[in-house]
Design an enzyme around this catalytic site. Structure first.
Site, PDB file in Angstrom:
ATOM      1  N   ASN A 156      -9.834   0.003  -0.242  1.00  0.00           N
ATOM      2  CA  ASN A 156      -8.510   0.315  -0.548  1.00  0.00           C
ATOM      3  C   ASN A 156      -7.947  -0.312  -1.590  1.00  0.00           C
ATOM      4  O   ASN A 156      -7.840  -1.499  -1.816  1.00  0.00           O
ATOM      5  CB  ASN A 156      -8.156  -0.649   0.901  1.00  0.00           C
ATOM      6  CG  ASN A 156      -6.374  -0.203   1.033  1.00  0.00           C
ATOM      7  OD1 ASN A 156      -5.672  -0.082   0.183  1.00  0.00           O
ATOM      8  ND2 ASN A 156      -5.945  -0.850   2.056  1.00  0.00           N
ATOM      9  N   CYS A 204       0.926  -1.419   0.035  1.00  0.00           N
ATOM     10  CA  CYS A 204      -0.111  -0.045  -0.092  1.00  0.00           C
ATOM     11  C   CYS A 204       0.749   1.212   0.010  1.00  0.00           C
ATOM     12  O   CYS A 204       0.458   2.460  -0.537  1.00  0.00           O
ATOM     13  CB  CYS A 204      -0.736  -0.065   1.071  1.00  0.00           C
ATOM     14  SG  CYS A 204      -2.196  -1.319   1.183  1.00  0.00           S
ATOM     15  N   HIS A 250      -3.169   7.545   1.984  1.00  0.00           N
ATOM     16  CA  HIS A 250      -3.441   6.340   1.269  1.00  0.00           C
ATOM     17  C   HIS A 250      -4.950   5.923   1.871  1.00  0.00           C
ATOM     18  O   HIS A 250      -5.146   6.032   2.744  1.00  0.00           O
ATOM     19  CB  HIS A 250      -2.618   5.174   2.003  1.00  0.00           C
ATOM     20  CG  HIS A 250      -2.966   3.989   1.563  1.00  0.00           C
ATOM     21  ND1 HIS A 250      -3.576   3.274   0.537  1.00  0.00           N
ATOM     22  CD2 HIS A 250      -3.118   2.987   2.541  1.00  0.00           C
ATOM     23  CE1 HIS A 250      -3.633   2.216   0.594  1.00  0.00           C
ATOM     24  NE2 HIS A 250      -3.475   1.779   1.761  1.00  0.00           N
TER      25      HIS A 250
HETATM   26  N1  ACO Z   1     -18.560  -7.790   9.363  1.00  0.00           N
HETATM   27  C1  ACO Z   1     -18.946  -7.943  10.626  1.00  0.00           C
HETATM   28  N2  ACO Z   1     -18.161  -8.404  11.704  1.00  0.00           N
HETATM   29  C2  ACO Z   1     -16.630  -8.335  11.288  1.00  0.00           C
HETATM   30  C3  ACO Z   1     -16.453  -8.010  10.268  1.00  0.00           C
HETATM   31  C4  ACO Z   1     -17.279  -7.953   8.987  1.00  0.00           C
HETATM   32  N3  ACO Z   1     -16.923  -7.705   7.889  1.00  0.00           N
HETATM   33  N4  ACO Z   1     -15.021  -8.247  10.264  1.00  0.00           N
HETATM   34  C5  ACO Z   1     -14.629  -8.558  11.522  1.00  0.00           C
HETATM   35  N5  ACO Z   1     -15.840  -8.629  12.132  1.00  0.00           N
HETATM   36  C6  ACO Z   1     -15.824  -8.923  13.599  1.00  0.00           C
HETATM   37  C7  ACO Z   1     -14.652  -9.790  14.066  1.00  0.00           C
HETATM   38  O1  ACO Z   1     -14.798 -11.012  13.811  1.00  0.00           O
HETATM   39  C8  ACO Z   1     -14.741  -9.571  15.459  1.00  0.00           C
HETATM   40  O2  ACO Z   1     -15.766 -10.318  15.982  1.00  0.00           O
HETATM   41  P1  ACO Z   1     -15.631 -10.930  17.552  1.00  0.00           P
HETATM   42  O3  ACO Z   1     -15.644  -9.757  18.426  1.00  0.00           O
HETATM   43  O4  ACO Z   1     -16.865 -11.712  17.573  1.00  0.00           O
HETATM   44  O5  ACO Z   1     -14.270 -11.716  17.601  1.00  0.00           O
HETATM   45  C9  ACO Z   1     -15.321  -7.972  15.831  1.00  0.00           C
HETATM   46  O6  ACO Z   1     -15.717  -7.745  14.232  1.00  0.00           O
HETATM   47  C10 ACO Z   1     -14.037  -7.045  15.950  1.00  0.00           C
HETATM   48  O7  ACO Z   1     -13.135  -7.125  15.232  1.00  0.00           O
HETATM   49  P2  ACO Z   1     -11.821  -6.542  15.053  1.00  0.00           P
HETATM   50  O8  ACO Z   1     -10.891  -6.948  13.844  1.00  0.00           O
HETATM   51  O9  ACO Z   1     -11.481  -6.160  16.363  1.00  0.00           O
HETATM   52  O10 ACO Z   1     -12.557  -5.050  14.501  1.00  0.00           O
HETATM   53  P3  ACO Z   1     -12.028  -3.731  14.271  1.00  0.00           P
HETATM   54  O11 ACO Z   1     -13.020  -2.720  14.928  1.00  0.00           O
HETATM   55  O12 ACO Z   1     -10.607  -3.582  14.636  1.00  0.00           O
HETATM   56  O13 ACO Z   1     -12.123  -3.415  12.558  1.00  0.00           O
HETATM   57  C11 ACO Z   1     -11.098  -3.591  10.537  1.00  0.00           C
HETATM   58  C12 ACO Z   1     -11.526  -4.409  11.879  1.00  0.00           C
HETATM   59  C13 ACO Z   1     -11.872  -2.696  10.018  1.00  0.00           C
HETATM   60  C14 ACO Z   1     -10.201  -4.565   9.573  1.00  0.00           C
HETATM   61  C15 ACO Z   1      -9.776  -2.547  11.404  1.00  0.00           C
HETATM   62  O14 ACO Z   1      -9.085  -3.257  12.271  1.00  0.00           O
HETATM   63  C16 ACO Z   1      -9.030  -1.882  10.409  1.00  0.00           C
HETATM   64  O15 ACO Z   1      -9.326  -0.921   9.692  1.00  0.00           O
HETATM   65  N6  ACO Z   1      -7.774  -2.059  10.539  1.00  0.00           N
HETATM   66  C17 ACO Z   1      -6.804  -1.546   9.570  1.00  0.00           C
HETATM   67  C18 ACO Z   1      -6.352  -2.494   8.696  1.00  0.00           C
HETATM   68  C19 ACO Z   1      -6.503  -1.824   7.083  1.00  0.00           C
HETATM   69  O16 ACO Z   1      -6.915  -0.939   6.854  1.00  0.00           O
HETATM   70  N7  ACO Z   1      -5.667  -2.681   6.530  1.00  0.00           N
HETATM   71  C20 ACO Z   1      -5.689  -2.317   4.872  1.00  0.00           C
HETATM   72  C21 ACO Z   1      -4.074  -2.791   4.537  1.00  0.00           C
HETATM   73  S1  ACO Z   1      -3.061  -1.913   5.462  1.00  0.00           S
HETATM   74  C22 ACO Z   1      -3.375  -0.286   4.827  1.00  0.00           C
HETATM   75  O17 ACO Z   1      -3.497  -0.218   3.958  1.00  0.00           O
HETATM   76  C23 ACO Z   1      -3.150   0.694   6.126  1.00  0.00           C
END
Ligand code: ACO
Length: 325
Positions: free
Chosen positions: A282, A115, A252
């Site tokens: 993304n 990214c 980004h």
């Molecule tokens: N729909 C519903 N629930 C979901 C989904 C979904 N699509 N995905 C995950 N969950 C659930 C998980 O299973 C978890 O459930 P549980 O509590 O029963 O175990 C709950 O939601 C919370 O999960 P987390 O991973 O802690 O959720 P978070 O609030 O952190 O959001 C996310 C997840 C959106 C991926 C977030 O962590 C994020 O945006 N991280 C940054 C990663 C990113 O953007 N990466 C892209 C590549 S790197 C870059 O470009 C920067």
């Protein structure tokens, strides 16, 4: 003293025709439109047709950039293409685009910083121009992440989209009026101890497959916010500027919460932040050049505006570029 500066002269982008709303995921995985919007800011993304390759997307963005710059491909000295989803293991996707464009001199190569790829490519293009080796460089970010997504993993498959963006840089000397434009500073970083936070579980030498994206989302989120703030501060400091001088942040586009949290810590008003993540998802290395090109189409930037571009991705690799439009 005369100094060579890399000045932007044209940009372009391409998004595949097929637009996929969050509701499509509701049918196949345990998720909701509301969850995706509230946690990521993403409402829809574009996915490439099976007949399209990364080089096809890149070619369309590159042609639009050439037309915007009003130059021919034969005038380019170099083409640098950032991608984590190349057409083939080799040759580079950049050389395929070079050939299709009809660029008959110079050189082309790929850069892999996921990214953060566009920032790394831009920084390399800037260095080539400043050293006097090239005069006109096409810098492209192009990705088809839909080919490396695990459609059963709800925490990753909803995040990404496909697309390509391109920016052309030209050498200008600072004894002309162009001094008011161009790249002022760059900052690049990586730390391989974080490989396991975000990776693809396959590869040529390991599994002989291309693999699928795996990510520890929460950890990546925390690193993203702190590292994007520090790299942005480094670029501004290197150019003797501060956040007050920034006209536009072009980050980004991974997640609207990462973008707003970062802007908030830096004390930058969200009116100055370009946001395309809601409709593109993304698009990895393509997200910043697509955002630049969309902003240009909307006449958002004025000549001389200070743009702060910043990105982080797998590696982890992160960096930023301060540039006057
Ligand atoms: N729909 C519903 N629930 C979901 C989904 C979904 N699509 N995905 C995950 N969950 C659930 C998980 O299973 C978890 O459930 P549980 O509590 O029963 O175990 C709950 O939601 C919370 O999960 P987390 O991973 O802690 O959720 P978070 O609030 O952190 O959001 C996310 C997840 C959106 C991926 C977030 O962590 C994020 O945006 N991280 C940054 C990663 C990113 O953007 N990466 C892209 C590549 S790197 C870059 O470009 C920067």
């Amino acid at each position: 003293m005369r100094k060579i500066v890399a000045v932007p002269i044209g940009c372009g982008h391409y998004l595949p025709k097929r637009q996929v709303n969050n509701s499509e995921f509701e049918r196949t995985i345990d998720t909701t439109n509301e969850w995706i919007i509230s946690r990521t800011g993403i409402e829809s993304r574009h996915f490439a047709d099976p007949s399209e390759n990364t080089s096809d997307l890149a070619l369309k963005a590159a042609r639009m950039a050439l037309s915007d710059a009003k130059i021919a491909a034969s005038e380019l000295d170099a083409l640098i293409l950032a991608t984590a989803t190349p057409d083939q293991t080799f040759p580079s996707t950049a050389t395929r685009v070079q050939h299709s464009l009809g660029m008959n001199k110079g050189f082309a190569f790929d850069i892999q910083a996921v990214c953060a790829g566009f920032i790394f490519a831009l920084s390399n293009a800037n260095a080539l121009i400043k050293s006097g080796q090239v005069k006109k460089v096409m810098v492209i970010g192009a990705e088809i992440f839909s080919r490396i997504l695990d459609w059963s993993d709800r925490s990753t498959c909803i995040l990404f989209g496909d697309g390509a963006g391109a920016l052309i840089l030209e050498a200008a000397e600072n004894n002309t009026k162009e001094i008011r434009r161009g790249i002022l500073s760059t900052d690049l970083n990586s730390d391989g101890k974080y490989n396991d936070l975000l990776f693809v579980n396959g590869g040529v030498a390991t599994t002989q497959t291309s693999g699928f994206v795996e990510m520890q989302g929460r950890e990546v989120f925390k690193h993203a916010v702190s590292k994007l703030v520090s790299t942005a501060e480094n670029s501004l400091k290197a150019a003797n500027l501060s956040t007050k001088d920034v006209n536009w942040v072009v980050p980004h586009q991974a997640n609207s919460r990462i973008i707003s949290r970062t802007a908030n810590i830096m004390g930058i008003d969200m009116n100055k932040v370009v946001m395309t993540v809601s409709n593109h998802g993304n698009t990895s290395a393509a997200s910043i050049p697509i955002a630049l090109s969309c902003s240009k189409q909307q006449n958002r930037f004025k000549s001389g505006d200070l743009l702060l571009m910043k990105a982080i991705g797998g590696g982890l690799a992160w960096g930023s570029v301060a540039m006057r439009w």
